[in-house]
Design a protein around this motif. Structure first.
Motif, PDB file in Angstrom:
ATOM      1  N   LEU A 119      78.631 -26.232-111.008  1.00  0.00           N
ATOM      2  CA  LEU A 119      78.445 -27.580-110.828  1.00  0.00           C
ATOM      3  C   LEU A 119      78.503 -27.886-109.400  1.00  0.00           C
ATOM      4  CD1 LEU A 119      78.419 -30.375-112.329  1.00  0.00           C
ATOM      5  CD2 LEU A 119      80.986 -30.280-112.221  1.00  0.00           C
ATOM      6  N   ARG A 120      77.287 -28.374-108.805  1.00  0.00           N
ATOM      7  CA  ARG A 120      77.404 -28.747-107.173  1.00  0.00           C
ATOM      8  C   ARG A 120      76.916 -30.215-107.279  1.00  0.00           C
ATOM      9  NH1 ARG A 120      76.608 -25.272-102.566  1.00  0.00           N
ATOM     10  NH2 ARG A 120      76.189 -23.585-104.159  1.00  0.00           N
ATOM     11  N   ASP A 121      77.766 -30.771-106.300  1.00  0.00           N
ATOM     12  CA  ASP A 121      77.476 -32.340-106.106  1.00  0.00           C
ATOM     13  C   ASP A 121      77.253 -33.223-107.447  1.00  0.00           C
ATOM     14  OD1 ASP A 121      77.530 -31.968-103.305  1.00  0.00           O
ATOM     15  OD2 ASP A 121      75.242 -31.375-103.345  1.00  0.00           O
ATOM     16  N   GLY A 122      78.089 -32.827-108.286  1.00  0.00           N
ATOM     17  CA  GLY A 122      77.629 -33.696-109.678  1.00  0.00           C
ATOM     18  C   GLY A 122      76.653 -33.261-110.799  1.00  0.00           C
ATOM     19  N   GLU A 123      76.108 -32.065-110.291  1.00  0.00           N
ATOM     20  CA  GLU A 123      74.787 -31.350-111.195  1.00  0.00           C
ATOM     21  C   GLU A 123      75.010 -29.964-111.369  1.00  0.00           C
ATOM     22  OE1 GLU A 123      70.887 -32.577-109.858  1.00  0.00           O
ATOM     23  OE2 GLU A 123      71.594 -34.462-109.075  1.00  0.00           O
ATOM     24  N   TRP A 124      74.774 -29.632-112.772  1.00  0.00           N
ATOM     25  CA  TRP A 124      74.684 -28.256-113.012  1.00  0.00           C
ATOM     26  C   TRP A 124      73.550 -27.587-112.225  1.00  0.00           C
ATOM     27  CZ3 TRP A 124      78.667 -25.640-114.603  1.00  0.00           C
ATOM     28  CH2 TRP A 124      79.749 -26.227-115.270  1.00  0.00           C
ATOM     29  N   ARG A 125      73.715 -26.522-111.767  1.00  0.00           N
ATOM     30  CA  ARG A 125      72.794 -25.811-111.095  1.00  0.00           C
ATOM     31  C   ARG A 125      72.862 -24.214-111.632  1.00  0.00           C
ATOM     32  NH1 ARG A 125      69.280 -29.165-108.796  1.00  0.00           N
ATOM     33  NH2 ARG A 125      70.312 -30.754-107.326  1.00  0.00           N
ATOM     34  N   MET A 126      71.854 -23.855-111.944  1.00  0.00           N
ATOM     35  CA  MET A 126      71.772 -22.268-112.314  1.00  0.00           C
ATOM     36  C   MET A 126      71.818 -21.249-111.261  1.00  0.00           C
ATOM     37  SD  MET A 126      68.972 -20.046-114.603  1.00  0.00           S
ATOM     38  CE  MET A 126      68.957 -20.506-116.007  1.00  0.00           C
ATOM     39  N   THR A 127      72.954 -20.486-111.322  1.00  0.00           N
ATOM     40  CA  THR A 127      73.122 -19.495-110.225  1.00  0.00           C
ATOM     41  C   THR A 127      72.545 -18.135-110.412  1.00  0.00           C
ATOM     42  OG1 THR A 127      75.307 -19.012-111.010  1.00  0.00           O
ATOM     43  CG2 THR A 127      75.378 -20.750-109.256  1.00  0.00           C
ATOM     44  N   SER A 128      72.607 -17.699-111.633  1.00  0.00           N
ATOM     45  CA  SER A 128      71.826 -16.283-112.101  1.00  0.00           C
ATOM     46  C   SER A 128      71.221 -16.485-113.371  1.00  0.00           C
ATOM     47  CB  SER A 128      72.893 -15.327-111.889  1.00  0.00           C
ATOM     48  OG  SER A 128      74.042 -15.723-112.839  1.00  0.00           O
ATOM     49  N   ILE A 129      70.443 -15.548-113.567  1.00  0.00           N
ATOM     50  CA  ILE A 129      70.016 -15.136-115.033  1.00  0.00           C
ATOM     51  C   ILE A 129      69.583 -13.656-115.141  1.00  0.00           C
ATOM     52  CG2 ILE A 129      67.466 -15.826-114.161  1.00  0.00           C
ATOM     53  CD1 ILE A 129      67.340 -17.262-117.163  1.00  0.00           C
ATOM     54  N   GLU A 130      69.930 -13.451-116.284  1.00  0.00           N
ATOM     55  CA  GLU A 130      69.320 -11.885-116.877  1.00  0.00           C
ATOM     56  C   GLU A 130      68.804 -12.029-117.975  1.00  0.00           C
ATOM     57  OE1 GLU A 130      73.542  -9.631-118.023  1.00  0.00           O
ATOM     58  OE2 GLU A 130      73.104  -9.989-115.879  1.00  0.00           O
ATOM     59  N   VAL A 174      70.334 -27.487-119.094  1.00  0.00           N
ATOM     60  CA  VAL A 174      69.598 -26.408-119.865  1.00  0.00           C
ATOM     61  C   VAL A 174      68.290 -27.235-120.549  1.00  0.00           C
ATOM     62  CG1 VAL A 174      69.387 -24.856-121.680  1.00  0.00           C
ATOM     63  CG2 VAL A 174      71.565 -24.977-120.196  1.00  0.00           C
ATOM     64  N   ALA A 175      68.554 -28.208-121.152  1.00  0.00           N
ATOM     65  CA  ALA A 175      67.309 -29.152-121.851  1.00  0.00           C
ATOM     66  C   ALA A 175      66.092 -29.445-120.803  1.00  0.00           C
ATOM     67  CB  ALA A 175      67.798 -30.058-122.802  1.00  0.00           C
ATOM     68  N   ALA A 176      66.730 -29.870-119.673  1.00  0.00           N
ATOM     69  CA  ALA A 176      66.032 -30.119-118.527  1.00  0.00           C
ATOM     70  C   ALA A 176      65.282 -29.106-117.965  1.00  0.00           C
ATOM     71  CB  ALA A 176      66.770 -30.958-117.450  1.00  0.00           C
ATOM     72  N   MET A 177      65.775 -27.920-118.014  1.00  0.00           N
ATOM     73  CA  MET A 177      65.047 -26.889-117.429  1.00  0.00           C
ATOM     74  C   MET A 177      63.914 -26.286-118.557  1.00  0.00           C
ATOM     75  SD  MET A 177      66.889 -23.299-116.275  1.00  0.00           S
ATOM     76  CE  MET A 177      67.073 -23.979-114.510  1.00  0.00           C
ATOM     77  N   GLU A 178      64.335 -26.653-119.876  1.00  0.00           N
ATOM     78  CA  GLU A 178      63.235 -26.158-121.044  1.00  0.00           C
ATOM     79  C   GLU A 178      62.364 -27.311-120.714  1.00  0.00           C
ATOM     80  OE1 GLU A 178      62.995 -26.165-125.574  1.00  0.00           O
ATOM     81  OE2 GLU A 178      65.091 -26.122-124.666  1.00  0.00           O
ATOM     82  N   ALA A 238      62.363 -25.091-110.205  1.00  0.00           N
ATOM     83  CA  ALA A 238      63.041 -24.452-109.031  1.00  0.00           C
ATOM     84  C   ALA A 238      64.193 -25.405-108.517  1.00  0.00           C
ATOM     85  CB  ALA A 238      61.988 -24.084-107.889  1.00  0.00           C
ATOM     86  N   ARG A 239      63.983 -26.717-108.880  1.00  0.00           N
ATOM     87  CA  ARG A 239      65.037 -27.717-108.138  1.00  0.00           C
ATOM     88  C   ARG A 239      66.166 -27.859-108.944  1.00  0.00           C
ATOM     89  NH1 ARG A 239      60.173 -30.709-107.103  1.00  0.00           N
ATOM     90  NH2 ARG A 239      60.189 -31.588-109.189  1.00  0.00           N
ATOM     91  N   ARG A 270      55.102 -27.248-117.294  1.00  0.00           N
ATOM     92  CA  ARG A 270      54.531 -26.464-116.538  1.00  0.00           C
ATOM     93  C   ARG A 270      54.847 -26.835-115.186  1.00  0.00           C
ATOM     94  NH1 ARG A 270      51.114 -23.462-119.209  1.00  0.00           N
ATOM     95  NH2 ARG A 270      49.714 -23.189-117.570  1.00  0.00           N
ATOM     96  N   ASP A 271      56.091 -27.225-114.953  1.00  0.00           N
ATOM     97  CA  ASP A 271      56.387 -27.871-113.557  1.00  0.00           C
ATOM     98  C   ASP A 271      56.998 -26.836-112.746  1.00  0.00           C
ATOM     99  OD1 ASP A 271      57.046 -29.153-111.280  1.00  0.00           O
ATOM    100  OD2 ASP A 271      57.252 -31.030-112.494  1.00  0.00           O
ATOM    101  N   ALA A 272      56.601 -25.717-112.091  1.00  0.00           N
ATOM    102  CA  ALA A 272      57.439 -24.950-111.305  1.00  0.00           C
ATOM    103  C   ALA A 272      58.310 -25.454-110.289  1.00  0.00           C
ATOM    104  CB  ALA A 272      56.621 -23.668-110.656  1.00  0.00           C
ATOM    105  N   GLY A 273      58.007 -26.431-109.348  1.00  0.00           N
ATOM    106  CA  GLY A 273      58.668 -27.035-108.624  1.00  0.00           C
ATOM    107  C   GLY A 273      59.790 -27.699-109.127  1.00  0.00           C
ATOM    108  N   ALA A 274      60.119 -28.214-110.455  1.00  0.00           N
ATOM    109  CA  ALA A 274      60.951 -29.228-111.152  1.00  0.00           C
ATOM    110  C   ALA A 274      61.922 -27.778-111.598  1.00  0.00           C
ATOM    111  CB  ALA A 274      60.697 -29.981-112.205  1.00  0.00           C
TER     112      ALA A 274
END
Length: 154
Positions: free
Chosen positions: A137-148, A42-46, A58-59, A52-56
């Motif tokens: 948790l996918r391949d050892g990394e947390w990934r966001m699957t949904s948001i509202e 979550v901190a990495a997403m913030e 999305a990853r 201002r890195d839309a690519g990061a």
């Protein structure tokens, strides 16, 4: 003297063994617990938003991410890029995270203040949102699957 040296050495080995064993336990526990790793994600997403890195950003979304209105991962990247172009400054003030861990993933809830604008002094727009997101948790990394999100100020 030889007797004293042997006796000291004999006492040192069990102590050394305990120290080395303790270090191995600490090393084994150094991987972050799932909740701590999720907080880091979550901190990495913030940080991606702050940079201002839309690519990061999305990853950090899962391949099957779904957002409001059926937004997919690429749609989220394009939307973030558009906001970054529209607003020279974007501010986030996240509240404390509430994390609900379960077998297939986790849910993260928080309240966040968001502001944006092109002024150096005051933001031109702002809103407070209740945000709820799903994570896997996918391949050892947390990934966001949904948001509202739901605006709190009307």
């Amino acid at each position: 003297m030889a007797f004293a040296l042997r006796r000291t050495t004999a006492r040192a080995f069990p102590v050394l063994g305990l120290i080395l064993g303790g270090l191995l336990v600490v090393a084994a526990c150094s991987r972050p617990a799932p909740e701590a790793a999720l907080r880091e994600a979550v901190a990495a997403m913030e940080a991606s938003i702050d940079a201002r890195d839309a690519g990061a950003l999305a990853r950090q979304l899962d391949d099957d991410f779904i957002g409001p209105g059926g937004m997919d991962r690429e749609g989220a990247r394009r939307t973030a890029a558009l906001y970054f172009l529209q607003h020279a400054r974007i501010g986030l003030v996240p509240g404390p995270l509430s994390i609900d861990m379960h077998d297939s993933g986790a849910q993260v809830s928080l309240t966040v203040g968001v502001s944006g604008g092109n002024s150096r002094l005051l933001p031109e727009s702002g809103q407070v949102y209740d945000v709820r997101s799903g994570w896997r948790l996918r391949d050892g990394e947390w990934r966001m699957t949904s948001i509202e999100w739901t605006p709190k100020l009307r």
